[in-house]
Design a protein around this motif. Structure first.
Motif, PDB file in Angstrom:
ATOM      1  N   MET A   1      50.292  39.301  37.143  1.00 23.10           N
ATOM      2  CA  MET A   1      49.595  40.469  36.592  1.00 23.10           C
ATOM      3  C   MET A   1      48.232  40.664  37.246  1.00 23.10           C
ATOM      4  SD  MET A   1      50.645  40.484  32.562  1.00 23.10           S
ATOM      5  CE  MET A   1      49.707  41.957  32.248  1.00 23.10           C
ATOM      6  N   VAL A   2      47.579  39.572  37.583  1.00 19.11           N
ATOM      7  CA  VAL A   2      46.290  39.648  38.279  1.00 19.11           C
ATOM      8  C   VAL A   2      46.512  40.193  39.682  1.00 19.11           C
ATOM      9  CG1 VAL A   2      44.361  38.294  39.211  1.00 19.11           C
ATOM     10  CG2 VAL A   2      45.224  37.825  36.911  1.00 19.11           C
ATOM     11  N   ARG A   3      47.535  39.692  40.367  1.00 19.04           N
ATOM     12  CA  ARG A   3      47.838  40.183  41.715  1.00 19.04           C
ATOM     13  C   ARG A   3      48.208  41.669  41.676  1.00 19.04           C
ATOM     14  NH1 ARG A   3      50.955  35.599  41.558  1.00 19.04           N
ATOM     15  NH2 ARG A   3      52.902  36.769  41.988  1.00 19.04           N
ATOM     16  N   GLN A   4      48.972  42.070  40.676  1.00 21.69           N
ATOM     17  CA  GLN A   4      49.350  43.476  40.527  1.00 21.69           C
ATOM     18  C   GLN A   4      48.119  44.348  40.298  1.00 21.69           C
ATOM     19  OE1 GLN A   4      51.889  44.227  37.176  1.00 21.69           O
ATOM     20  NE2 GLN A   4      52.085  46.393  37.629  1.00 21.69           N
ATOM     21  N   SER A   5      47.230  43.906  39.447  1.00 23.71           N
ATOM     22  CA  SER A   5      46.003  44.660  39.170  1.00 23.71           C
ATOM     23  C   SER A   5      45.126  44.773  40.411  1.00 23.71           C
ATOM     24  CB  SER A   5      45.218  44.002  38.031  1.00 23.71           C
ATOM     25  OG  SER A   5      45.954  44.054  36.838  1.00 23.71           O
ATOM     26  N   ALA A   6      45.052  43.704  41.177  1.00 19.88           N
ATOM     27  CA  ALA A   6      44.258  43.736  42.404  1.00 19.88           C
ATOM     28  C   ALA A   6      44.860  44.739  43.391  1.00 19.88           C
ATOM     29  CB  ALA A   6      44.196  42.344  43.033  1.00 19.88           C
TER      30      ALA A   6
END
Length: 67
Positions: free
Chosen positions: A21-26
């Motif tokens: 989810m962090v990678r997606q948000s980035a």
């Protein structure tokens, strides 16, 4: 995070954070920065094992191309 100064931090999150989810948000955030320096990390993210990350990277690449 619309500052170009955030590109290195977003790149690090996109490349190395264990949370998809962090990678997606980035990946999604790069669309709002509109800095060509984001292209390399986004292209790399197209190989991410998580489909939502790949999808966010594709959308951001499309938005960067449109600018």
């Amino acid at each position: 995070m619309r500052s170009r100064a955030s590109v290195p931090k977003l790149s690090a999150a996109l490349r190395g954070d264990p949370d998809a989810m962090v990678r997606q948000s980035a990946a999604a955030a790069f669309a709002y920065i509109a800095d060509q320096a984001a292209i390399g990390p986004l292209v790399d993210a197209l190989k991410d094992p998580a489909a939502p990350v790949r999808h966010a990277a594709m959308r951001s690449l499309g938005k960067l191309r449109a600018t």
